[in-house]
Write a protein that holds these residues in place. Structure first.
Motif, PDB file in Angstrom:
ATOM      1  N   ARG A 187       0.855  -1.196   0.000  1.00 56.26           N
ATOM      2  CA  ARG A 187       0.000   0.000   0.000  1.00 56.26           C
ATOM      3  C   ARG A 187       0.887   1.241   0.000  1.00 56.26           C
ATOM      4  N   GLY A 188       0.851   1.983  -1.112  1.00 57.47           N
ATOM      5  CA  GLY A 188       1.647   3.198  -1.191  1.00 57.47           C
ATOM      6  C   GLY A 188       3.022   2.954  -1.791  1.00 57.47           C
ATOM      7  N   GLN A 189       3.861   3.975  -1.675  1.00 59.40           N
ATOM      8  CA  GLN A 189       5.165   3.969  -2.323  1.00 59.40           C
ATOM      9  C   GLN A 189       6.299   3.702  -1.329  1.00 59.40           C
ATOM     10  N   TRP A 190       7.500   3.624  -1.877  1.00 63.17           N
ATOM     11  CA  TRP A 190       8.754   3.348  -1.180  1.00 63.17           C
ATOM     12  C   TRP A 190       8.808   1.879  -0.774  1.00 63.17           C
ATOM     13  N   ASP A 191       9.985   1.340  -0.908  1.00 62.16           N
ATOM     14  CA  ASP A 191      10.198  -0.093  -0.708  1.00 62.16           C
ATOM     15  C   ASP A 191      10.487  -0.369   0.767  1.00 62.16           C
ATOM     16  N   LEU A 192       9.422  -0.405   1.587  1.00 60.29           N
ATOM     17  CA  LEU A 192       9.610  -0.568   3.023  1.00 60.29           C
ATOM     18  C   LEU A 192      10.181  -1.930   3.381  1.00 60.29           C
ATOM     19  N   ALA A 193       9.795  -2.973   2.652  1.00 59.48           N
ATOM     20  CA  ALA A 193      10.272  -4.318   2.976  1.00 59.48           C
ATOM     21  C   ALA A 193      11.790  -4.397   2.891  1.00 59.48           C
ATOM     22  N   ASN A 194      12.369  -3.802   1.848  1.00 60.86           N
ATOM     23  CA  ASN A 194      13.829  -3.812   1.721  1.00 60.86           C
ATOM     24  C   ASN A 194      14.490  -2.761   2.598  1.00 60.86           C
ATOM     25  N   ALA A 195      13.762  -1.684   2.927  1.00 59.97           N
ATOM     26  CA  ALA A 195      14.333  -0.643   3.788  1.00 59.97           C
ATOM     27  C   ALA A 195      14.596  -1.173   5.188  1.00 59.97           C
ATOM     28  N   TYR A 196      13.752  -2.101   5.665  1.00 62.29           N
ATOM     29  CA  TYR A 196      13.843  -2.586   7.040  1.00 62.29           C
ATOM     30  C   TYR A 196      14.342  -4.023   7.161  1.00 62.29           C
ATOM     31  N   LYS A 197      14.565  -4.692   6.065  1.00 66.06           N
ATOM     32  CA  LYS A 197      14.787  -6.140   6.115  1.00 66.06           C
ATOM     33  C   LYS A 197      16.040  -6.544   6.895  1.00 66.06           C
ATOM     34  N   TYR A 198      17.036  -5.668   6.986  1.00 66.66           N
ATOM     35  CA  TYR A 198      18.271  -6.022   7.677  1.00 66.66           C
ATOM     36  C   TYR A 198      18.317  -5.497   9.109  1.00 66.66           C
ATOM     37  N   VAL A 199      17.169  -5.089   9.618  1.00 65.75           N
ATOM     38  CA  VAL A 199      17.095  -4.573  10.985  1.00 65.75           C
ATOM     39  C   VAL A 199      15.998  -5.306  11.734  1.00 65.75           C
ATOM     40  N   SER A 200      16.327  -5.871  12.884  1.00 65.28           N
ATOM     41  CA  SER A 200      15.300  -6.506  13.712  1.00 65.28           C
ATOM     42  C   SER A 200      14.861  -5.582  14.844  1.00 65.28           C
ATOM     43  N   GLU A 201      15.781  -4.780  15.353  1.00 64.45           N
ATOM     44  CA  GLU A 201      15.461  -3.788  16.379  1.00 64.45           C
ATOM     45  C   GLU A 201      16.240  -2.512  16.086  1.00 64.45           C
ATOM     46  N   ALA A 202      15.559  -1.402  16.145  1.00 65.55           N
ATOM     47  CA  ALA A 202      16.208  -0.100  15.947  1.00 65.55           C
ATOM     48  C   ALA A 202      15.314   0.966  16.551  1.00 65.55           C
ATOM     49  N   TRP A 203      15.688   1.440  17.727  1.00 59.05           N
ATOM     50  CA  TRP A 203      14.869   2.457  18.382  1.00 59.05           C
ATOM     51  C   TRP A 203      15.739   3.352  19.257  1.00 59.05           C
TER      52      TRP A 203
END
Length: 642
Positions: free
Chosen positions: A261-277
């Motif tokens: 839903r929508g633009q930008w490749d979120l799956a690949n943007a976050y795929k190498y991160v399990s936790e980041a806060w």
């Protein structure tokens, strides 16, 4: 004659008296230099009586020079005293600078910073190399200003102490590591490695497994996870980063349909991160934390990371519930035994909102005793079914963990168990739309359900099917020889009408976005499953676990990968290879048919079925994955965590 002699003596005495009086007045203000008296001519006590007139004449001539010499001597002495006073002042200044440095160093050491201020480099004038009377009149080099003591930067603090004090390494999902040897005041690093070899007794010829969040390939060594990162805590500012690579980096994002839903490749943007806060800690009660980013989910009890768990393959309640959330959380610790944590998140294990509403949820964690752990997780509001706006989800996940025995002196030194129950459903989404099979059969069993309308939470009525999830799991663990070995027995059950939480098998490379015509997730489609495992752990160090596990899983509809695999052939009899169109039926030769679920007859015609299309014979023109109702696997894993 006697009169002249008396006059001479009187004059000599007067001269000597004047000199002595002058010396006495000078001595009253400062001590005389050693050679001062040598410069004043004194009458000889053994003067020749016959030369008294001559002596009288000499005394008269030398009286004025003696006074001038006294004045010059006094001036010289004053100059020398001024130089000595200036040198004493410089020495005192150097001493005061050194004292300030020493006091600052003492303050830093007492505060525990371990940092000692640098020396100012000032040397007292009296001990400066090369100092002598020949350089006494030169101006000394000005001393540099003393360096200020460094500002103390603290780590995260809680004056009343950290919550949940004690040893909780026995908990499922917590891990048995009790120390972090690389930790510093401001940063606690973390490294994880997880490698497994899984043997599926169905022996799929494409070595591809489905229906799991932990095992993905059969008869191969695979790197499940390799991660590095850690926790940062400086001046109560917090943060955590843990990278994710290995199979987890592709298998986790493929279960999230929200990036469609929508633009930008979120799956690949976050795929190498399990936790980041990142966030902040307030020293209120036993702590208040506000964090934003990607953080792990607690729903389902088991940890995202296999090292922390009692088993490698958890039951369906854990496998089919979220591993992570993307959003913001507030953690409040009113006491050292209680945590209250609300969430405002994008959705149910989703990088984005699947529809128009975000998800709300929260956790209550209570540990009243060192052997008791209770957790209550709740989720609601989120519209998490992509393409179904108005369909909302609610879910409750409650767990208890109890340590019933602990005696390190015995061979069997510890026993604990966990019980978890889950209840959830989806509701809304509009009126009924399209027929559905009331038996919830899958396409392989002849279903023609194409239902895409609204759903009910509690029952099937008004033409809308029930969309629910009911599940439980229970595990018992036994530790031996001071936690060197452990054995875990357990399993669970799941009933999921609508399959909204049932993992989609990766048939022909299918993802949550593409879907597959071979295993639908329409409203009312049934999935009833149960499983059991026995796990043996060898833990020679707190940082490593060698795990051997035997597991069995059953489904009342074909679900697990069989010998024929779940990948279409490149050609008839050829090697298995994805054709790039997972949402379509594949022809017997592996080519995409151009038609998806609900258009089977058209797919058969496209694949060359001819007049047999639409009959049982016509299905032979279609490639079908080999799905079975049961699966038995053996898994050996080596897991490391620092």
């Amino acid at each position: 004659m006697r009169g002249n002699f008396r006059k001479a003596m009187t004059l000599a005495v007067f001269s000597v008296g004047t000199s002595v009086l002058s010396q006495a007045q000078t001595s009253a203000s400062s001590p005389a230099p050693p050679d001062l008296t040598a410069r004043v001519e004194q009458p000889s006590p053994a003067a020749d009586k016959g030369s008294i007139p001559a002596a009288s004449s000499t005394a008269k001539q030398e009286l004025k020079p003696t006074v001038e010499q006294e004045i010059e001597a006094l001036k010289s002495r004053i100059d020398q005293l001024e130089r000595e006073a200036k040198q004493a002042k410089d020495a005192a200044l150097a001493d005061s600078n050194d004292t300030a440095v020493l006091k600052a160093a003492e303050k830093s050491l007492v505060a525990g910073s371990g940092a000692v201020p640098a020396s100012t480099g000032v040397t007292p004038a009296s001990t400066t190399p090369g100092f002598s009377s020949s350089t006494a009149g030169q101006e000394p080099v000005p001393a540099p200003a003393a360096a200020p003591a460094p500002k103390e930067i603290s780590a995260q603090t809680t004056t009343k102490g950290e919550p949940f004090e004690g040893d909780w390494t026995w908990l499922n999902s917590n891990g048995h590591a009790s120390d972090s040897p690389m930790a510093t005041k401001y940063f606690t690093p973390e490294f994880r490695s997880d490698v497994n070899y899984t043997l599926d007794y169905n022996h799929p010829h494409d070595d591809s497994l489905g229906g799991s969040t932990e095992t993905f390939r059969s008869d191969e060594w695979q790197l499940e996870q390799i991660s590095i990162g850690g926790d940062i805590h400086i001046d109560n500012v917090r943060g955590r980063i843990l990278t994710m690579d290995g199979l987890f980096a592709t298998t986790t994002p493929r279960n999230d349909a929200s990036p469609s839903r929508g633009q930008w490749d979120l799956a690949n943007a976050y795929k190498y991160v399990s936790e980041a806060w990142g966030g902040y800690h307030w020293d209120v009660a036993h702590g208040v934390n506000l964090d934003a980013g990607i953080f792990v989910s607690y729903i389902g009890l088991f940890s995202y990371y296999n090292f922390d768990n009692w088993t490698y393959q958890p039951s369906f309640v854990s496998s089919n519930t979220p591993w992570f959330f993307n959003g913001i959380r507030l953690q409040y610790f009113p006491t050292k035994k209680l945590k209250i944590e609300p969430w405002f998140i994008n959705g149910w294990q989703s990088y984005a909102r699947a529809n128009g509403k975000p998800g709300l949820g929260g956790q209550i964690l209570w540990r009243p005793k060192p052997y008791l752990d209770f957790v209550w997780n709740n989720y609601g509001l989120g519209e998490d079914a992509v393409g179904f706006p108005g369909r909302s989800r609610i879910h409750a996940d409650y767990s208890a963990q109890v340590k019933v025995y602990d005696d390190p002196s015995k061979l069997l030194n510890k026993i604990a168990f966990t019980v978890t129950g889950d209840l959830g459903c989806e509701y809304g989404g509009g009126p009924s739309s399209g027929p559905y099979d009331p038996n919830g059969n899958s396409p392989l069993m002849g279903s023609s359900s194409t239902y895409t309308g609204g759903v009910n939470c509690h029952n099937s009525k008004n033409g809308r099917p029930k969309q629910a999830f009911v599940g439980w799991m229970m595990y018992n663990r036994y530790w031996f020889k001071k936690d060197l070995f452990a054995v875990t027995l357990g399993g669970g059950q799941m009933n999921n009408p609508g399959r909204y939480l049932t993992l989609l098998p990766p048939i022909n490379g299918a993802t949550a976005i593409t879907g597959t015509p071979y295993f639908t997730e329409n409203g009312g489609d049934r999935a009833q499953m149960h499983d059991g495992t026995i796990t043996f752990d060898y833990m020679p160090s707190q940082f490593i676990t060698f795990r051997l596990e035997q597991g069995y899983r059953y489904s009342d509809v074909p679900y697990w990968t069989g010998r024929g695999g779940i990948t279409p052939p490149a050609s008839v009899g050829g090697p298995p290879i994805n054709n790039g169109q997972p949402s379509q039926y594949a022809c017997a030769n592996g080519a995409p048919s151009g038609f998806g679920y609900g258009s089977l007859t058209q797919a058969e015609l496209a694949c060359g079925a001819g007049p047999t299309a639409g009959t049982p014979t016509g299905t032979s023109a279609i490639w079908w994955p080999d799905l079975r109702t049961n699966q038995t696997v053996t898994t050996f894993a080596i897991m490391v965590r620092f």
